[in-house]
Design a protein around this motif. Sequence first.
Motif, PDB file in Angstrom:
ATOM      1  N   TYR A  48      -5.891   1.677  -7.493  1.00 27.57           N
ATOM      2  CA  TYR A  48      -5.788   0.300  -7.864  1.00 27.57           C
ATOM      3  C   TYR A  48      -4.634  -0.359  -8.067  1.00 27.57           C
ATOM      4  CZ  TYR A  48     -10.687  -0.593  -9.630  1.00 27.57           C
ATOM      5  OH  TYR A  48     -11.898  -0.642  -9.048  1.00 27.57           O
ATOM      6  N   GLY A  49      -3.364   0.490  -7.626  1.00 24.88           N
ATOM      7  CA  GLY A  49      -1.731   0.139  -7.789  1.00 24.88           C
ATOM      8  C   GLY A  49      -1.621  -0.603  -8.815  1.00 24.88           C
ATOM      9  N   LEU A  50      -2.483  -0.768 -10.228  1.00 28.38           N
ATOM     10  CA  LEU A  50      -2.444  -1.959 -11.464  1.00 28.38           C
ATOM     11  C   LEU A  50      -1.981  -0.998 -12.425  1.00 28.38           C
ATOM     12  CD1 LEU A  50      -4.228  -4.473 -11.833  1.00 28.38           C
ATOM     13  CD2 LEU A  50      -5.907  -3.064 -12.408  1.00 28.38           C
ATOM     14  N   SER A  51      -0.775  -1.175 -12.492  1.00 29.92           N
ATOM     15  CA  SER A  51      -0.155  -0.901 -14.520  1.00 29.92           C
ATOM     16  C   SER A  51      -1.463  -0.557 -15.500  1.00 29.92           C
ATOM     17  CB  SER A  51       0.900  -1.579 -14.816  1.00 29.92           C
ATOM     18  OG  SER A  51       1.388  -1.491 -15.988  1.00 29.92           O
ATOM     19  N   ARG A  52      -1.735   0.122 -16.461  1.00 31.65           N
ATOM     20  CA  ARG A  52      -2.836  -0.326 -17.110  1.00 31.65           C
ATOM     21  C   ARG A  52      -2.170  -0.217 -18.668  1.00 31.65           C
ATOM     22  NH1 ARG A  52      -2.555   6.788 -17.844  1.00 31.65           N
ATOM     23  NH2 ARG A  52      -3.010   6.572 -20.156  1.00 31.65           N
ATOM     24  N   ASP A  53      -0.784  -0.067 -18.486  1.00 29.35           N
ATOM     25  CA  ASP A  53      -0.204  -1.087 -19.843  1.00 29.35           C
ATOM     26  C   ASP A  53      -0.092  -3.139 -19.713  1.00 29.35           C
ATOM     27  OD1 ASP A  53       0.465   0.685 -21.273  1.00 29.35           O
ATOM     28  OD2 ASP A  53       2.326   1.555 -20.661  1.00 29.35           O
ATOM     29  N   ASP A  54      -0.277  -3.075 -17.878  1.00 33.60           N
ATOM     30  CA  ASP A  54      -0.419  -4.579 -17.740  1.00 33.60           C
ATOM     31  C   ASP A  54      -1.198  -5.063 -17.651  1.00 33.60           C
ATOM     32  OD1 ASP A  54       2.935  -4.387 -18.315  1.00 33.60           O
ATOM     33  OD2 ASP A  54       3.136  -3.165 -17.075  1.00 33.60           O
ATOM     34  N   ALA A  55      -2.409  -4.590 -17.246  1.00 31.91           N
ATOM     35  CA  ALA A  55      -3.521  -5.109 -16.596  1.00 31.91           C
ATOM     36  C   ALA A  55      -4.111  -6.048 -17.534  1.00 31.91           C
ATOM     37  CB  ALA A  55      -4.003  -3.915 -16.374  1.00 31.91           C
ATOM     38  N   GLY A  56      -4.181  -5.450 -18.694  1.00 31.36           N
ATOM     39  CA  GLY A  56      -4.775  -6.763 -19.833  1.00 31.36           C
ATOM     40  C   GLY A  56      -4.473  -7.693 -20.072  1.00 31.36           C
ATOM     41  N   ARG A  57      -2.704  -8.359 -19.205  1.00 32.92           N
ATOM     42  CA  ARG A  57      -2.973  -9.596 -19.544  1.00 32.92           C
ATOM     43  C   ARG A  57      -3.621 -11.141 -18.419  1.00 32.92           C
ATOM     44  NH1 ARG A  57       3.424  -9.096 -18.205  1.00 32.92           N
ATOM     45  NH2 ARG A  57       3.912  -8.103 -20.113  1.00 32.92           N
ATOM     46  N   PHE A  58      -4.271 -10.271 -17.051  1.00 30.28           N
ATOM     47  CA  PHE A  58      -5.452 -10.421 -16.759  1.00 30.28           C
ATOM     48  C   PHE A  58      -6.284 -10.379 -15.878  1.00 30.28           C
ATOM     49  CE2 PHE A  58      -4.349  -7.651 -13.006  1.00 30.28           C
ATOM     50  CZ  PHE A  58      -3.014  -7.157 -13.144  1.00 30.28           C
ATOM     51  N   MET A  59      -6.305  -9.360 -16.562  1.00 31.42           N
ATOM     52  CA  MET A  59      -7.387  -9.076 -16.237  1.00 31.42           C
ATOM     53  C   MET A  59      -8.955  -9.779 -16.932  1.00 31.42           C
ATOM     54  SD  MET A  59      -9.530  -5.846 -14.875  1.00 31.42           S
ATOM     55  CE  MET A  59      -7.991  -4.593 -15.342  1.00 31.42           C
ATOM     56  N   SER A  60      -8.968 -10.332 -17.771  1.00 27.74           N
ATOM     57  CA  SER A  60      -9.751 -11.366 -18.401  1.00 27.74           C
ATOM     58  C   SER A  60      -9.807 -12.364 -17.265  1.00 27.74           C
ATOM     59  CB  SER A  60      -9.870 -11.968 -19.471  1.00 27.74           C
ATOM     60  OG  SER A  60      -8.556 -12.609 -19.083  1.00 27.74           O
ATOM     61  N   HIS A  61      -9.026 -12.751 -16.586  1.00 26.51           N
ATOM     62  CA  HIS A  61      -9.529 -13.619 -15.126  1.00 26.51           C
ATOM     63  C   HIS A  61     -10.021 -12.779 -14.288  1.00 26.51           C
ATOM     64  CE1 HIS A  61      -6.856 -16.769 -16.705  1.00 26.51           C
ATOM     65  NE2 HIS A  61      -5.686 -15.469 -17.042  1.00 26.51           N
ATOM     66  N   TYR A  62      -9.687 -11.478 -14.078  1.00 25.39           N
ATOM     67  CA  TYR A  62     -10.584 -11.436 -12.513  1.00 25.39           C
ATOM     68  C   TYR A  62     -11.361 -10.876 -13.106  1.00 25.39           C
ATOM     69  CZ  TYR A  62      -6.885 -10.487  -9.680  1.00 25.39           C
ATOM     70  OH  TYR A  62      -5.809 -10.272  -8.231  1.00 25.39           O
ATOM     71  N   VAL A  63     -11.869  -9.984 -13.934  1.00 27.59           N
ATOM     72  CA  VAL A  63     -13.714 -10.099 -14.804  1.00 27.59           C
ATOM     73  C   VAL A  63     -14.040 -11.618 -14.161  1.00 27.59           C
ATOM     74  CG1 VAL A  63     -15.271  -9.330 -16.098  1.00 27.59           C
ATOM     75  CG2 VAL A  63     -12.559  -8.175 -15.812  1.00 27.59           C
ATOM     76  N   GLN A  64     -13.346 -12.797 -15.328  1.00 27.68           N
ATOM     77  CA  GLN A  64     -14.615 -13.831 -15.440  1.00 27.68           C
ATOM     78  C   GLN A  64     -14.545 -14.468 -13.450  1.00 27.68           C
ATOM     79  OE1 GLN A  64     -12.867 -16.179 -17.736  1.00 27.68           O
ATOM     80  NE2 GLN A  64     -12.664 -15.104 -19.586  1.00 27.68           N
ATOM     81  N   GLN A  65     -13.777 -13.878 -12.850  1.00 27.77           N
ATOM     82  CA  GLN A  65     -14.146 -14.829 -11.498  1.00 27.77           C
ATOM     83  C   GLN A  65     -14.645 -13.433 -10.612  1.00 27.77           C
ATOM     84  OE1 GLN A  65     -10.691 -17.247 -10.045  1.00 27.77           O
ATOM     85  NE2 GLN A  65      -9.812 -16.517 -11.863  1.00 27.77           N
ATOM     86  N   GLY A  66     -15.141 -12.304 -10.994  1.00 27.60           N
ATOM     87  CA  GLY A  66     -15.987 -11.059 -10.104  1.00 27.60           C
ATOM     88  C   GLY A  66     -15.091 -10.969  -9.124  1.00 27.60           C
ATOM     89  N   VAL A  67     -13.678 -10.803  -9.341  1.00 32.59           N
ATOM     90  CA  VAL A  67     -12.765 -10.204  -8.978  1.00 32.59           C
ATOM     91  C   VAL A  67     -13.348  -8.794  -8.792  1.00 32.59           C
ATOM     92  CG1 VAL A  67     -10.650  -9.069  -7.831  1.00 32.59           C
ATOM     93  CG2 VAL A  67     -11.175 -11.504  -8.147  1.00 32.59           C
TER      94      VAL A  67
END
Length: 846
Positions: A750-769
Amino acid sequence: MRDTLRQDQDPYVTLITPKAPVSTPTHGGRAKCLQRLIRLELPVPRTVALSFETVHRIAAGELPDIDRILAQFPAGALLCVRPSSEDPDWGGPGSILNIGMNDATFVDLSDSIGHAAASSLYKRFVMAYAIHVARLDPDVFEEIEGVGQEGLSEALRCYEEEAEEPFPQDPAVQLAEVLRSMARAWEGTTARLLRQAKGAPVDAGLGLIVQEMALGLGSGERGSGVLQLVNSETGLPQVTGRYLSQSQGREALEGGPAALYLERDPRGPSLEELEPAAFEALKEYAAFMRKKLRAEMQIEFTIENGRVHILDGMRVKRSPRAALRIAVHLAEDGIISRQEAVMRVEPRGLSELLHRQVDPEAARDVIGRGVAASPGAATGKIVFSSSEAQASAARGENCILVRRETSPEDVRGMHAAVAVLTERGGMTSHAAVIGRGFGLPCVVGAARMGFRLHDKILITEDGRRLREGEMITVDGSSGQVLAGAPRMIEAALDDAFHVFMSWADAERDIGIRANADTPADATTARNFAAQGIGLCRTEHMFFEADRITPMREMIFADSPEDRKAALARLLPMQRADFIELFRIMEGMPVCIRLFDPPLHEFLPSDRAGLRDLAEALDLPVSDVTRRVESMGEYNPMLGMRGVRLGIAVPEIYDMQARAIFEATLEASQEGAAVVPEIMLPLVSAMREVELVRTRIDAVAAAVRNERGREFDYSLGVMVETPRACLRADEIAQHAHFLSFGTNDLTQMTYGLSRDDAGRFMSHYVQQGVFAEDPFHRLDPEGVGELIRMGVERGRRGNGGVMLSICGEHGGDPDSIAFCRSAGIDYVSCSPFRVPVARLAAAQLAI
Ligand code: PEP
Ligand code: MG
């Protein structure tokens, strides 16, 4: 009864008889269950089922033939309408009782059951109709104070005033309107969103049940209640429920002090004393239903002067621990098979049995939310540093370690704490991985709370300020942080659990190992019947306070001599660790991963840490600070990690290989020959494997020579970079096994930092990304495709290669399903998730 429904005339409205065409997918679970009770010849009142299709049409304005429905019941009978969705958990509109009450029935019923009861029934119906069907202002009706005839007249008057028309008298109109309002309520947006949140599909249907009422009000001993034969929390046999004289529906459950216990009870009068024959009959019905419907059932009943009516039966509500015990007892009694018992427990629910939990009945004062990173719950006093955590543990006080994020320096604090709360991080951040390893409840990424570490203040989401020493509870199962100390329930690793898990293991066709770094982890892994260690992260062996300094000295070494000296100090520690792991695992496979530290994780970041290191190295703080800065990497996750360290500073892996081989010889003297598995992390090219393998083979030869004894070992590769998946065929030619490291593979795909993804993950999941956090549930499409490619190419390159996964996904049931379908031989996960994985894998094989 005037006319019996003919199925060919209206296929969607069905009188429930033993042979009527009623099914859960067309009429809902309640309709189907009532049919089963009717087949068992239980005393169920006459019932008509309306199919999903009929209810859908009603919502669209097309009513079925109401007179034909009414014709199924005796003239003047009171009716109730109840919802019947496919899954009872999806909810539905509330039941409406007493349909058919009007001025004429009121007169008739006054004669048969008494004036007061008839008034009460009529008033109840007027109020329910006004509020739920005519949708009039509830406040107006809830303020009615009069009782008996007076209350009834007031209710009728209020209705007329509010609705600007008299209360409808025609039962056909009443029934039509009730059906219409319930059908429409189901189709409303709020109801749809609520049930979708519980897993219902977008087009979930609602069936309706029209049932003749047994009257729980009136002369003589009448009333209603619910009964079941097990305790919903523990699953242990216990007659539970309530009965309330002069009541209907589920009022007994809200009946307060007036409601009776069922069995004789020191706390108050019971149904057993009041109506012994009815009580016995109810117990027999429940036992009969358990046997015939092959489930523990809750009965909803009415008693009419000694006569028992069964209005409804539903599977008892049950906690995960109750679900497990009920399934085991049903199988032990020969009612269901062992396989069926295994299928009846939700794997994720098992984690509730393995840890203490907040009692689901307890009140919760939620002060924050984050990622539910490690399950279980614990209560303790807030501390903001590892040293405070240790001090608190020394005083014998439970504490919760609150940090912005954790680093290796916090491991000692995590050891001392009963739970961890961090502001940053996601499922695979340091706190989450270590927390799961320790079995320590952990909530990470609670970014909406305020972490004022310097002021020693934690600010709740609603603005309350909590100071060090105040009591909070971390619920790592739900991701909630709670104020104070709610009631808890203990872990339940009892006989039922062990019996159940042995049945699951008999079905499973993939292996389950544990990720275990320390003797304590390995012991937990054994207790949970892991079939070996699938990943020992050797750098984690150096997180302890007395170990981190020699590790830092080694990292800091300037010259080959200094490094040699530092490694010589590390060697015996590693050897002792491995001997202990081999001993605990008693000949089971142990897969040891050579160092994979992002080096910065081992270096101090604060002033005190830098000073400590300067003292240990006998260097000025300024020198140490400069060195630490010079080693800083912009993106350490993609920097000097894994096998790159082994290539750039080969002496480190040489030392580790020697420690493993020496430990192998030592442990093999005591029992079965140990065959260690050595694993190389972060490989992306075949040449890396070739180079390291040559050196490790040389170390093995040297140890064999020195000791004059033989041993075997196998060498494998962690496939955790996309390139390793793509080149798995050639990599596999140099490896005995490949283990997919799905944490890093997800990060890099994903090119997604495992340490930093927590900051925006909930937005991504809530918006169905993303449908789910891909660090939590393996992404079957992208990361999954790379794994399938790696499996296929790896096997092409080396037909005998063993394949596994060892990322955190190894403990997630959906990810395990993917791995099994991809042809993986075993999954490895945190020790506390091993039982979940064992059960999930068993269910896939059944
Ligand atoms: C992984 O990357 O999936 C893995 C298991 O290794 P780590 O989490 O230690 O990077
Ligand atoms: Mg990794």
